[in-house]
Design a protein around this motif. Structure first.
Motif, short mmCIF file in Angstrom:
data_model
loop_
_atom_site.label_atom_id
_atom_site.label_comp_id
_atom_site.label_asym_id
_atom_site.label_seq_id
_atom_site.Cartn_x
_atom_site.Cartn_y
_atom_site.Cartn_z
N GLU A 91 10.90 -5.19 -23.61
CA GLU A 91 9.93 -5.53 -24.42
C GLU A 91 10.46 -6.38 -25.91
O GLU A 91 11.35 -5.68 -26.58
N GLN A 92 9.53 -7.38 -26.22
CA GLN A 92 9.95 -8.09 -27.36
C GLN A 92 9.31 -7.77 -28.68
O GLN A 92 8.03 -7.64 -28.51
N PHE A 93 9.89 -7.45 -29.81
CA PHE A 93 9.15 -7.02 -30.73
C PHE A 93 8.71 -8.45 -31.42
O PHE A 93 9.57 -9.31 -32.06
N ILE A 94 7.42 -8.81 -31.71
CA ILE A 94 7.13 -9.94 -32.66
C ILE A 94 6.30 -9.36 -33.79
O ILE A 94 5.20 -8.85 -33.61
N PRO A 95 6.73 -9.68 -35.00
CA PRO A 95 5.95 -8.85 -36.01
C PRO A 95 4.57 -9.92 -36.03
O PRO A 95 4.52 -11.10 -35.71
N ILE A 151 6.33 -12.21 -19.91
CA ILE A 151 5.61 -11.36 -18.86
C ILE A 151 4.55 -10.35 -19.43
O ILE A 151 4.95 -9.75 -20.34
N ASP A 152 3.16 -10.58 -19.22
CA ASP A 152 2.30 -9.76 -19.99
C ASP A 152 2.23 -9.79 -21.36
O ASP A 152 1.55 -8.99 -22.16
N GLY A 153 2.88 -11.12 -21.85
CA GLY A 153 2.75 -11.40 -23.31
C GLY A 153 3.66 -10.62 -24.35
O GLY A 153 3.60 -10.89 -25.56
N LYS A 154 4.41 -9.94 -23.58
CA LYS A 154 5.31 -9.08 -24.61
C LYS A 154 6.72 -8.55 -23.94
O LYS A 154 7.86 -8.19 -24.38
N TYR A 155 6.92 -8.92 -22.54
CA TYR A 155 8.34 -8.41 -21.87
C TYR A 155 9.03 -9.71 -21.60
O TYR A 155 8.40 -10.82 -21.11
N VAL A 156 10.36 -9.70 -21.63
CA VAL A 156 11.39 -10.76 -20.94
C VAL A 156 12.12 -9.98 -20.07
O VAL A 156 12.62 -8.93 -20.07
#
Length: 129
Positions: free
Chosen positions: A58-62, A74-79
């Motif tokens: 999961e990518q953390f995007i502030p 993937i699903d707007g938050k996973y790489v």
């Protein structure tokens, strides 16, 4: 290594479609029966005599920050990242290595054995995989 030293570097096995299907079934069965790997492995792929295991991170995007990724999420938050690789030196999985991916993009073999031993090594060594 010194000058003029020979290094034995075997090539991965060339796999037929039947061999790929057989190996993929074996690996999928092992992953499904493993408590840890069934949660962590997202996808399994066989390419060029190697079995790749991928997992999602999961990518953390502030909030409020516009970010562009090279690979689409993937699903707007996973790489999806490679978790482990098994290099096969024969089509039946009698000789193979479990490989670990460094942050530099280089793969290192950390265990040698047959396919079942390599899968068990990946399952038991969470510090590597």
């Amino acid at each position: 290594m010194g000058k003029g030293m020979w290094v034995y570097n075997p090539k991965p096995a060339k796999l037929t479609q039947n061999a790929k299907d057989f190996l993929l079934k074996r690996v999928n069965n092992f992953v499904a029966s493993s408590e840890r790997l069934s949660k962590e492995v997202n996808r399994i792929d066989i390419r060029a005599g190697r079995i790749y295991m991928f997992h999602l991170v999961e990518q953390f995007i502030p909030a409020g920050i516009e970010v562009q990724f090279i690979k689409s999420l993937i699903d707007g938050k996973y790489v999806e990242y490679p978790m482990a690789r098994i290099t096969l030196f024969d089509a039946r999985g009698e000789q193979c290595t479990a490989d670990w991916l460094r942050h530099t993009g280089q793969w290192y073999d950390v265990h040698k054995g047959n396919l079942d031993e390599c899968l068990k090594f990946i399952e038991d060594n969470q510090q590597w995989f």
